[in-house]
Design a protein around this motif. Structure first.
Motif, PDB file in Angstrom:
ATOM      1  N   GLY A  54      -0.707  -1.604   3.249  1.00 17.17           N
ATOM      2  CA  GLY A  54      -1.597  -1.906   4.370  1.00 17.17           C
ATOM      3  C   GLY A  54      -2.771  -2.799   4.027  1.00 17.17           C
ATOM      4  O   GLY A  54      -3.323  -3.462   4.903  1.00 17.17           O
ATOM      5  N   GLY A  55      -3.175  -2.848   2.760  1.00 20.42           N
ATOM      6  CA  GLY A  55      -4.337  -3.639   2.377  1.00 20.42           C
ATOM      7  C   GLY A  55      -3.972  -4.989   1.805  1.00 20.42           C
ATOM      8  O   GLY A  55      -4.167  -6.032   2.436  1.00 20.42           O
ATOM      9  N   LEU A  56      -3.432  -4.977   0.598  1.00 18.91           N
ATOM     10  CA  LEU A  56      -3.108  -6.214  -0.109  1.00 18.91           C
ATOM     11  C   LEU A  56      -2.232  -7.151   0.714  1.00 18.91           C
ATOM     12  O   LEU A  56      -2.546  -8.327   0.899  1.00 18.91           O
ATOM     13  CB  LEU A  56      -2.412  -5.890  -1.433  1.00 18.91           C
ATOM     14  CG  LEU A  56      -1.735  -7.065  -2.141  1.00 18.91           C
ATOM     15  CD1 LEU A  56      -2.764  -8.106  -2.550  1.00 18.91           C
ATOM     16  CD2 LEU A  56      -0.937  -6.578  -3.338  1.00 18.91           C
ATOM     17  N   ALA A  57      -1.109  -6.646   1.207  1.00 18.60           N
ATOM     18  CA  ALA A  57      -0.146  -7.504   1.894  1.00 18.60           C
ATOM     19  C   ALA A  57      -0.736  -8.101   3.169  1.00 18.60           C
ATOM     20  O   ALA A  57      -0.536  -9.283   3.465  1.00 18.60           O
ATOM     21  CB  ALA A  57       1.123  -6.713   2.214  1.00 18.60           C
TER      22      ALA A  57
ATOM     23  N   LEU B 268       5.766  -6.160   4.361  1.00 23.83           N
ATOM     24  CA  LEU B 268       4.543  -5.689   3.688  1.00 23.83           C
ATOM     25  C   LEU B 268       4.900  -4.902   2.430  1.00 23.83           C
ATOM     26  O   LEU B 268       4.264  -5.050   1.387  1.00 23.83           O
ATOM     27  CB  LEU B 268       3.722  -4.811   4.638  1.00 23.83           C
ATOM     28  CG  LEU B 268       3.214  -5.469   5.928  1.00 23.83           C
ATOM     29  CD1 LEU B 268       2.385  -4.463   6.736  1.00 23.83           C
ATOM     30  CD2 LEU B 268       2.373  -6.704   5.610  1.00 23.83           C
ATOM     31  N   ARG B 269       5.957  -4.079   2.539  1.00 24.20           N
ATOM     32  CA  ARG B 269       6.381  -3.280   1.388  1.00 24.20           C
ATOM     33  C   ARG B 269       6.942  -4.177   0.287  1.00 24.20           C
ATOM     34  O   ARG B 269       6.646  -3.989  -0.901  1.00 24.20           O
ATOM     35  CB  ARG B 269       7.442  -2.289   1.852  1.00 24.20           C
ATOM     36  CG  ARG B 269       7.996  -1.336   0.803  1.00 24.20           C
ATOM     37  CD  ARG B 269       7.024  -0.233   0.488  1.00 24.20           C
ATOM     38  NE  ARG B 269       6.205  -0.533  -0.675  1.00 24.20           N
ATOM     39  CZ  ARG B 269       5.072   0.070  -0.946  1.00 24.20           C
ATOM     40  NH1 ARG B 269       4.595   1.004  -0.153  1.00 24.20           N
ATOM     41  NH2 ARG B 269       4.375  -0.257  -2.019  1.00 24.20           N
ATOM     42  N   ALA B 270       7.761  -5.144   0.678  1.00 26.04           N
ATOM     43  CA  ALA B 270       8.381  -6.035  -0.313  1.00 26.04           C
ATOM     44  C   ALA B 270       7.334  -6.853  -1.053  1.00 26.04           C
ATOM     45  O   ALA B 270       7.398  -7.011  -2.284  1.00 26.04           O
ATOM     46  CB  ALA B 270       9.390  -6.963   0.377  1.00 26.04           C
TER      47      ALA B 270
ATOM     48  N   VAL C  83       4.171  -7.634  -6.207  1.00 27.78           N
ATOM     49  CA  VAL C  83       2.906  -7.740  -6.940  1.00 27.78           C
ATOM     50  C   VAL C  83       2.785  -6.618  -7.965  1.00 27.78           C
ATOM     51  O   VAL C  83       2.382  -6.845  -9.117  1.00 27.78           O
ATOM     52  CB  VAL C  83       1.705  -7.712  -5.973  1.00 27.78           C
ATOM     53  CG1 VAL C  83       0.392  -7.688  -6.754  1.00 27.78           C
ATOM     54  CG2 VAL C  83       1.737  -8.926  -5.041  1.00 27.78           C
ATOM     55  N   MET C  84       3.135  -5.396  -7.571  1.00 27.53           N
ATOM     56  CA  MET C  84       3.031  -4.260  -8.494  1.00 27.53           C
ATOM     57  C   MET C  84       3.959  -4.443  -9.693  1.00 27.53           C
ATOM     58  O   MET C  84       3.625  -4.047 -10.817  1.00 27.53           O
ATOM     59  CB  MET C  84       3.370  -2.949  -7.766  1.00 27.53           C
ATOM     60  CG  MET C  84       2.410  -2.591  -6.630  1.00 27.53           C
ATOM     61  SD  MET C  84       0.657  -2.642  -7.083  1.00 27.53           S
ATOM     62  CE  MET C  84       0.567  -1.313  -8.292  1.00 27.53           C
TER      63      MET C  84
END
Length: 242
Positions: A134-137, A194-196, A201-202
């Motif tokens: 919810g934040g980064l993406a 958003l999840r992808a 990044v992680m």
């Protein structure tokens, strides 16, 4: 002006005292917006990263750091403002999250660097936890800025949670190559995108940091650890009473 003075004084002190090493500094653009997405091991992460960068980087900080009354509270607020921290009230649920996203997009719209911790909170045990999409993406897609993965190394050993006095030792910072997510432009409403994006990044952060990856949120891990500690304390209490 306050930021520059605080950055130079604090940065110089941190460099002399801790001598942090840095790899990948060439991946930080000399100008223009970029998101620095970092793992989060210690309270001091938000100080070491700005200290080694030439450019200003703005992180989100809890609003309580800026509103605590008394002399100590005013000093804390002045310090956080001086090092480029941005106050956001995170107690208001979805509204607070929207405010944080807007703040990040605004920073990037000014052509500046924005720092974010995708895990959402500090790691409770030094491992890397699942990033919150919810934040980064949403900041990345809302701004169009590249995402630069960053790995903080050994900062948890310098100042573990709950320890006020830091241990003098060398932390490290590894900065990865910028990631371009323009292929997802206009798709910020798709939770799978958003999840992808977040998982990509992680994965890069994991490669840089060498941390063990745990596919749950750090907040859930902290809750599990607290419950385990509570159960252990109750067990020991019963054993003493027997």
């Amino acid at each position: 002006m306050i930021y520059n003075a605080m950055k130079h004084s604090l940065g110089a002190s941190l460099k002399v005292a801790f001598r942090p090493w840095v790899e990948g500094m060439e991946n930080i653009p000399e100008e223009g917006p970029a998101i620095l997405a970092s793992n989060h091991l210690s309270f001091s992460d938000s100080f070491f990263l700005p200290a080694v960068l030439e450019r200003r980087v703005t992180f989100i900080a809890k609003a309580e750091y800026f509103t605590t009354p008394g002399v100590k509270g005013r000093l804390t607020a002045a310090f956080f403002k001086g090092v480029g921290q941005l106050p956001v009230d995170r107690s208001g649920g979805r509204g607070a999250g929207e405010a944080a996203i807007k703040s990040g997009v605004d920073v990037l719209a000014r052509g500046e660097l924005f720092g974010i911790y995708p895990e959402g909170t500090r790691s409770p045990d030094g491992r890397l936890y699942r990033g919150k999409p919810g934040g980064l993406a949403r900041v990345a897609l809302g701004s169009g800025a590249p995402v630069i993965p960053v790995a903080m190394i050994d900062t948890e050993k310098i100042q573990p949670p709950g320890k006020a006095v830091p241990k003098l030792m060398r932390p490290g910072i590894r900065i990865g190559k910028p990631l371009d997510f323009s292929r997802y432009e206009g798709m910020e409403g798709d939770r799978f995108i958003l999840r992808a994006l977040t998982d990509e990044v992680m994965y890069e952060i994991m490669k840089l940091s060498g941390q063990e990856y745990v596919d749950i949120y750090a907040t859930a891990a902290k809750r599990q650890l607290a419950e385990a500690a509570k159960a252990e304390a109750a067990k020991n209490g019963r054993a003493k009473a027997a």
